[in-house]
Write a protein that holds these residues in place. Structure first.
Motif, PDB file in Angstrom:
ATOM      1  N   SER A  85       0.830  -1.186   0.000  1.00  0.00           N
ATOM      2  CA  SER A  85       0.000   0.000   0.000  1.00  0.00           C
ATOM      3  C   SER A  85       0.869   1.241   0.000  1.00  0.00           C
ATOM      4  O   SER A  85       1.963   1.249   0.580  1.00  0.00           O
ATOM      5  CB  SER A  85      -0.908   0.007   1.242  1.00  0.00           C
ATOM      6  OG  SER A  85      -1.629   1.207   1.350  1.00  0.00           O
ATOM      7  N   ALA A  86       0.390   2.306  -0.639  1.00  0.00           N
ATOM      8  CA  ALA A  86       1.145   3.559  -0.649  1.00  0.00           C
ATOM      9  C   ALA A  86       1.306   4.105   0.762  1.00  0.00           C
ATOM     10  O   ALA A  86       2.302   4.757   1.079  1.00  0.00           O
ATOM     11  CB  ALA A  86       0.441   4.590  -1.529  1.00  0.00           C
ATOM     12  N   ASP A  87       0.334   3.840   1.637  1.00  0.00           N
ATOM     13  CA  ASP A  87       0.411   4.307   3.019  1.00  0.00           C
ATOM     14  C   ASP A  87      -0.356   3.335   3.896  1.00  0.00           C
ATOM     15  O   ASP A  87      -1.549   3.479   4.111  1.00  0.00           O
ATOM     16  CB  ASP A  87      -0.167   5.718   3.141  1.00  0.00           C
ATOM     17  CG  ASP A  87       0.065   6.333   4.520  1.00  0.00           C
ATOM     18  OD1 ASP A  87       0.453   5.575   5.435  1.00  0.00           O
ATOM     19  OD2 ASP A  87      -0.136   7.537   4.674  1.00  0.00           O
ATOM     20  N   ARG A  88       0.334   2.363   4.405  1.00  0.00           N
ATOM     21  CA  ARG A  88      -0.354   1.324   5.161  1.00  0.00           C
ATOM     22  C   ARG A  88      -0.804   1.817   6.532  1.00  0.00           C
ATOM     23  O   ARG A  88      -1.617   1.181   7.195  1.00  0.00           O
ATOM     24  CB  ARG A  88       0.543   0.105   5.319  1.00  0.00           C
ATOM     25  CG  ARG A  88       1.706   0.291   6.281  1.00  0.00           C
ATOM     26  CD  ARG A  88       2.451  -1.013   6.458  1.00  0.00           C
ATOM     27  NE  ARG A  88       3.397  -0.963   7.562  1.00  0.00           N
ATOM     28  CZ  ARG A  88       4.086  -2.006   7.994  1.00  0.00           C
ATOM     29  NH1 ARG A  88       3.955  -3.174   7.398  1.00  0.00           N
ATOM     30  NH2 ARG A  88       4.913  -1.897   9.006  1.00  0.00           N
ATOM     31  N   ASP A  89      -0.277   2.936   7.002  1.00  0.00           N
ATOM     32  CA  ASP A  89      -0.624   3.448   8.325  1.00  0.00           C
ATOM     33  C   ASP A  89      -1.796   4.418   8.293  1.00  0.00           C
ATOM     34  O   ASP A  89      -2.255   4.875   9.338  1.00  0.00           O
ATOM     35  CB  ASP A  89       0.595   4.133   8.956  1.00  0.00           C
ATOM     36  CG  ASP A  89       1.738   3.151   9.187  1.00  0.00           C
ATOM     37  OD1 ASP A  89       1.446   2.011   9.585  1.00  0.00           O
ATOM     38  OD2 ASP A  89       2.900   3.515   8.959  1.00  0.00           O
ATOM     39  N   ASP A  90      -2.281   4.770   7.116  1.00  0.00           N
ATOM     40  CA  ASP A  90      -3.438   5.635   6.970  1.00  0.00           C
ATOM     41  C   ASP A  90      -4.690   4.768   7.018  1.00  0.00           C
ATOM     42  O   ASP A  90      -4.958   3.988   6.101  1.00  0.00           O
ATOM     43  CB  ASP A  90      -3.350   6.392   5.638  1.00  0.00           C
ATOM     44  CG  ASP A  90      -4.500   7.367   5.437  1.00  0.00           C
ATOM     45  OD1 ASP A  90      -5.496   7.273   6.184  1.00  0.00           O
ATOM     46  OD2 ASP A  90      -4.406   8.206   4.529  1.00  0.00           O
ATOM     47  N   VAL A  91      -5.466   4.900   8.092  1.00  0.00           N
ATOM     48  CA  VAL A  91      -6.636   4.035   8.266  1.00  0.00           C
ATOM     49  C   VAL A  91      -7.595   4.170   7.094  1.00  0.00           C
ATOM     50  O   VAL A  91      -8.170   3.189   6.618  1.00  0.00           O
ATOM     51  CB  VAL A  91      -7.355   4.380   9.592  1.00  0.00           C
ATOM     52  CG1 VAL A  91      -8.638   3.563   9.725  1.00  0.00           C
ATOM     53  CG2 VAL A  91      -6.442   4.126  10.779  1.00  0.00           C
ATOM     54  N   GLY A  92      -7.768   5.401   6.591  1.00  0.00           N
ATOM     55  CA  GLY A  92      -8.664   5.619   5.483  1.00  0.00           C
ATOM     56  C   GLY A  92      -8.211   4.954   4.205  1.00  0.00           C
ATOM     57  O   GLY A  92      -9.017   4.681   3.307  1.00  0.00           O
ATOM     58  N   PHE A  93      -6.920   4.687   4.120  1.00  0.00           N
ATOM     59  CA  PHE A  93      -6.375   4.092   2.905  1.00  0.00           C
ATOM     60  C   PHE A  93      -6.730   2.615   2.785  1.00  0.00           C
ATOM     61  O   PHE A  93      -6.590   2.026   1.720  1.00  0.00           O
ATOM     62  CB  PHE A  93      -4.858   4.276   2.873  1.00  0.00           C
ATOM     63  CG  PHE A  93      -4.308   4.433   1.488  1.00  0.00           C
ATOM     64  CD1 PHE A  93      -4.531   5.592   0.772  1.00  0.00           C
ATOM     65  CD2 PHE A  93      -3.581   3.416   0.891  1.00  0.00           C
ATOM     66  CE1 PHE A  93      -4.037   5.746  -0.506  1.00  0.00           C
ATOM     67  CE2 PHE A  93      -3.084   3.563  -0.392  1.00  0.00           C
ATOM     68  CZ  PHE A  93      -3.317   4.729  -1.084  1.00  0.00           C
ATOM     69  N   ARG A  94      -7.224   2.038   3.857  1.00  0.00           N
ATOM     70  CA  ARG A  94      -7.621   0.637   3.832  1.00  0.00           C
ATOM     71  C   ARG A  94      -8.692   0.392   2.766  1.00  0.00           C
ATOM     72  O   ARG A  94      -8.679  -0.625   2.082  1.00  0.00           O
ATOM     73  CB  ARG A  94      -8.145   0.241   5.206  1.00  0.00           C
ATOM     74  CG  ARG A  94      -8.612  -1.204   5.330  1.00  0.00           C
ATOM     75  CD  ARG A  94      -9.301  -1.401   6.669  1.00  0.00           C
ATOM     76  NE  ARG A  94      -9.719  -2.758   6.868  1.00  0.00           N
ATOM     77  CZ  ARG A  94     -10.797  -3.307   6.294  1.00  0.00           C
ATOM     78  NH1 ARG A  94     -11.513  -2.599   5.441  1.00  0.00           N
ATOM     79  NH2 ARG A  94     -11.137  -4.567   6.554  1.00  0.00           N
ATOM     80  N   ASP A  95      -9.621   1.339   2.636  1.00  0.00           N
ATOM     81  CA  ASP A  95     -10.687   1.194   1.641  1.00  0.00           C
ATOM     82  C   ASP A  95     -10.128   1.185   0.222  1.00  0.00           C
ATOM     83  O   ASP A  95     -10.624   0.458  -0.645  1.00  0.00           O
ATOM     84  CB  ASP A  95     -11.706   2.318   1.794  1.00  0.00           C
ATOM     85  CG  ASP A  95     -12.492   2.221   3.092  1.00  0.00           C
ATOM     86  OD1 ASP A  95     -12.553   1.117   3.657  1.00  0.00           O
ATOM     87  OD2 ASP A  95     -13.034   3.248   3.540  1.00  0.00           O
ATOM     88  N   VAL A  96      -9.089   1.987  -0.011  1.00  0.00           N
ATOM     89  CA  VAL A  96      -8.459   2.023  -1.331  1.00  0.00           C
ATOM     90  C   VAL A  96      -7.813   0.674  -1.626  1.00  0.00           C
ATOM     91  O   VAL A  96      -7.952   0.126  -2.714  1.00  0.00           O
ATOM     92  CB  VAL A  96      -7.419   3.156  -1.415  1.00  0.00           C
ATOM     93  CG1 VAL A  96      -6.738   3.158  -2.782  1.00  0.00           C
ATOM     94  CG2 VAL A  96      -8.068   4.506  -1.145  1.00  0.00           C
ATOM     95  N   ALA A  97      -7.111   0.144  -0.636  1.00  0.00           N
ATOM     96  CA  ALA A  97      -6.450  -1.143  -0.814  1.00  0.00           C
ATOM     97  C   ALA A  97      -7.471  -2.246  -1.074  1.00  0.00           C
ATOM     98  O   ALA A  97      -7.259  -3.131  -1.911  1.00  0.00           O
ATOM     99  CB  ALA A  97      -5.614  -1.478   0.419  1.00  0.00           C
TER     100      ALA A  97
END
Length: 249
Positions: A98-110
């Protein structure tokens, strides 16, 4: 259960590999082994009637912050999966990054990206199996990987050594106990905390007794991912894993 061998992106290594294995897992993608450039006759001779699995590009991220880039990532993986299907590959391993695994919101993108790539695999007749690389800087953590794999109905490639590097034998046990039914493919090797990795099974610190306890009777595919061309060491690792999982090699 079928036991195979990872051979990187080297057709020569594939051709020289022991015929004892049921399948070979071949790395594809730019810049080293572009599917469209593969001599299919040479590949068929090297496989010698064994099955083919592929590993999608090791360093290709699954996500980015830009929707346009995410579309391009999916388009690239779709092209490779279409080619893999044409070559007769049964499964394709995808690194969960992931481009930013620590960004909780990025989970949806993944989650969305994984769904799109898995669907592309289904359309190509290739089962996409998502591999844990949470020990790496951009690798999605095991706890999240299990969740998004379940949400997208994507089978898992569980790399035993990677899981050990992320959280020790406890992490292996925790994931297998919570998500063992999602695992379709295994990468088996051994590691040591000091940094040695992809060494022969039994030479490191992984407790394969945990794998035996949680996955006894496993009926998927198992790839020996030991970085050596020594046939005796590869066969010994395969035999050790087979014994643990109640199979023969």
């Amino acid at each position: 259960m079928d036991i195979g061998l990872t051979v990187g992106d080297d057709l020569d290594r594939l051709a020289a590999a022991s015929e004892r294995f049921d399948f070979y897992e071949l790395g594809i993608g730019e810049p080293t082994l572009v599917p469209g450039d593969i001599d299919t006759d040479r590949l068929d001779r090297a496989l010698a009637d064994r099955d083919l699995l592929v590993h999608l590009p090791y360093s290709q991220p699954l996500t980015s912050y830009a929707p346009e880039v995410n579309d391009a990532i999916v388009a690239y993986q779709r092209r490779l999966l279409d080619a893999a299907g044409t070559l007769g590959a049964e499964k394709a391993v995808l690194h969960a990054t992931s481009a930013d695994r620590d960004d909780v919101g990025f989970r949806d993108v993944a989650t969305e990206q994984l769904q799109r790539v898995a669907d592309a695999g289904r359309a190509a007749g290739v089962e996409v199996v998502v591999e844990n690389v949470g020990h790496q800087h951009k690798g999605i953590q095991l706890s999240i990987l299990g969740e998004i794999a379940d949400e997208t109905d994507t089978p898992v490639c569980f790399d035993v050594g990677h899981a050990y590097m992320e959280g020790g034998n406890k992490a292996i046990k925790r994931f297998l106990r919570g998500h063992g039914d999602q695992i379709s493919h295994l990468h088996c090797h051994d590691v040591r905390r000091r940094g040695d990795t992809h060494i022969p099974v039994g030479a490191g610190e992984v407790d394969y007794g945990v794998v035996e306890a949680e996955l006894s009777g496993f009926d998927g595919t198992v790839a020996i991912e030991v970085f050596t061309d020594d046939e005796a060491l590869l066969a010994d690792s395969a035999e050790r894993v087979a014994e643990r999982l109640g199979a023969e090699f």
